[in-house]
Design an enzyme around this catalytic site. Structure first.
Site, PDB file in Angstrom:
ATOM      1  N   CYS A 120      14.137  -0.469  -5.983  1.00 34.39           N
ATOM      2  CA  CYS A 120      15.356  -1.289  -6.013  1.00 34.39           C
ATOM      3  C   CYS A 120      15.212  -2.539  -5.146  1.00 34.39           C
ATOM      4  O   CYS A 120      15.929  -3.517  -5.341  1.00 34.39           O
ATOM      5  CB  CYS A 120      16.567  -0.463  -5.573  1.00 34.39           C
ATOM      6  SG  CYS A 120      16.322   0.358  -4.004  1.00 34.39           S
ATOM      7  N   HIS A 143      -0.416  -7.218   3.172  1.00 34.01           N
ATOM      8  CA  HIS A 143       0.961  -7.023   2.694  1.00 34.01           C
ATOM      9  C   HIS A 143       1.181  -5.574   2.246  1.00 34.01           C
ATOM     10  O   HIS A 143       2.184  -4.959   2.614  1.00 34.01           O
ATOM     11  CB  HIS A 143       1.271  -7.989   1.545  1.00 34.01           C
ATOM     12  CG  HIS A 143       2.643  -7.803   0.988  1.00 34.01           C
ATOM     13  ND1 HIS A 143       3.792  -8.116   1.704  1.00 34.01           N
ATOM     14  CD2 HIS A 143       3.076  -7.299  -0.198  1.00 34.01           C
ATOM     15  CE1 HIS A 143       4.852  -7.817   0.981  1.00 34.01           C
ATOM     16  NE2 HIS A 143       4.453  -7.320  -0.177  1.00 34.01           N
TER      17      HIS A 143
END
Length: 432
Positions: free
Chosen positions: A59, A108
């Site tokens: 989400c 990342h």
């Protein structure tokens, strides 16, 4: 069989839209189901655009990691591909995405799996989501040498962060803070009787945390009885009592959690006073998660009544978040160490073919020269000469091979060193 990738440079791109680059409505537009993710990865593999890929979609983020097969496959190209695939041309723009390359992409992913890049710092749910994403990619045969190693090392980073730092410690939601506070007061919650006043999201979340602490007796009351019954079914350990008369039973509970939105007071001081008399002033904990407050603040002055409201709990959450932020330098150190390890591994992939070719070239010259003297000298002399030649060859090769394997200085790149050695020794001519 693992797919092989082009290893001349760390040819890795990650692009994505996260809570840091795009608002929630954009992230929703870019969300992929498992079926959609598999279809995208299959399309990427079959198109010949990439040799490896995997997609993380939650989400809060949609991120694609890819090892391009061709130079024209750029970050912009991959962004357009995702926008196109989600038919989101009207709403989504390339500026809603980040782009990271090579070691930046590796770093990342390490920060994502460790929880350092999450909207709620240190949340652990993301690790399971990345593991799911990797499973989907592996089932689709979309990953290969580079991404298999990258994902496994990212999971290892998350494990180190969990065990070597306190980034995931302490409650960081009001519902969880409420349950943690109850645990501090009562120590063992398993035998405690709990009343949930309200059956919305906040109450349901508190109930979920209570179940994790092995609480078996939870009663629920709610204005809408159907909603209370639905939550009771979900929890599987609950009874429902009528909202009109629940305050008569307060004395039967050790913990009362209220989360009735937008109504104000639903439990008066006198109702609590009566409840305390019924339980002979045995301690009772009231956790008021309502905004505005659901419990009369005056009740806090009654003997053995512990009353905490949202502000008290928010204070706990803020302290815990502060403590988590203080752990970030330790997390950065772990990520840095693991990044060096990944670079070293990747560097070994890059230089391996050149080392192999260098050895083959020198071995070929050696064999040629030994062939010339074969039969012209005794067998014993031939063996001695071959041994000396082998030793000399290893010594000659030591320097260029060590140089290839050594860490880079600022003036060099691995590709530069490889190209120089291949040119000096004319390695392109080696038959593979």
């Amino acid at each position: 069989m693992e797919k092989s990738s082009s290893h001349s440079v760390m040819n890795l791109i990650s692009i994505g839209a996260t809570h840091q680059t795009a608002p929630v409505e954009i992230r929703e537009r870019l969300s992929f189901t498992e079926t959609e993710a598999k279809a995208l990865l299959e399309e990427l593999s079959q198109s010949g655009l990439v040799t490896e890929s995997f997609l993380v979609s939650t989400c809060n983020r949609t991120e694609l990691y890819a090892v391009p097969a061709r130079e024209e496959v750029t970050a912009e190209h991959l962004k357009e591909l995702i926008i196109e695939r989600k038919h989101a041309r009207k709403e989504v723009r390339p500026e809603h995405f980040f782009s990271r390359f090579a070691c930046g992409a590796v770093k990342h992913l390490f920060e994502v799996t460790s929880g350092a890049d999450s909207m709620i710092l240190g949340e652990s749910q993301i690790l399971g989501q990345v593991k799911d994403a990797y499973r989907i990619a592996a089932e689709t045969e979309a990953t290969g040498t580079v991404l298999n190693r990258l994902c496994h090392q990212a999971f290892s980073v998350a494990k180190r962060v969990r065990t070597e730092t306190k980034l995931t410690d302490g409650a960081i939601s009001v519902s969880y803070a409420a349950v943690e506070l109850a645990k501090k007061i009562f120590s063992d919650l398993s035998a405690k009787r709990v009343l949930l006043v309200g059956a919305g999201e906040t109450a349901a979340l508190a109930a979920k945390h209570l179940l994790e602490k092995r609480v078996t007796h939870i009663s629920i009351t709610n204005r809408t009885t159907e909603r209370a019954e639905e939550l009771a079914r979900d929890l599987g350990t609950s009874s429902v009592i009528p909202f009109t008369s629940f305050s008569q039973y307060l004395g039967e509970y050790d913990i009362v959690i209220t989360a009735v939105g937008g109504t104000g007071e639903v439990i008066s001081e006198s109702a609590i006073e009566k409840g305390m008399q019924a339980r002979k002033h045995e301690p009772i904990l009231f956790l008021d998660l309502g905004v505005p407050r659901n419990i009369s603040p005056k009740a806090g002055s009654i003997y053995n009544v512990f009353l905490k409201d949202v502000d008290d709990l928010q204070g706990i959450v803020s302290k815990n978040l502060e403590a988590r932020r203080a752990e970030l330098p330790k997390v950065e150190k772990i990520v840095g160490e693991e990044l060096v390890e990944f670079e070293t591994w990747f560097n070994s992939l890059q230089v391996a073919p050149t080392i192999r070719d260098l050895n083959a070239k020198f071995q070929s010259i050696l064999n040629e020269e030994l062939e010339r003297i074969k039969g012209k000298v005794s067998e014993e002399e031939y063996k001695r000469t071959a041994q000396v030649a082998e030793r000399m060859m290893r010594k000659f090769l030591h320097l260029p091979i060590s140089s290839l394997k050594s860490p880079l200085d600022t003036a060099q790149s691995t590709a530069g060193k490889i190209n120089l050695i291949r040119a000096l020794f004319e390695l392109e001519k080696v038959e593979r």
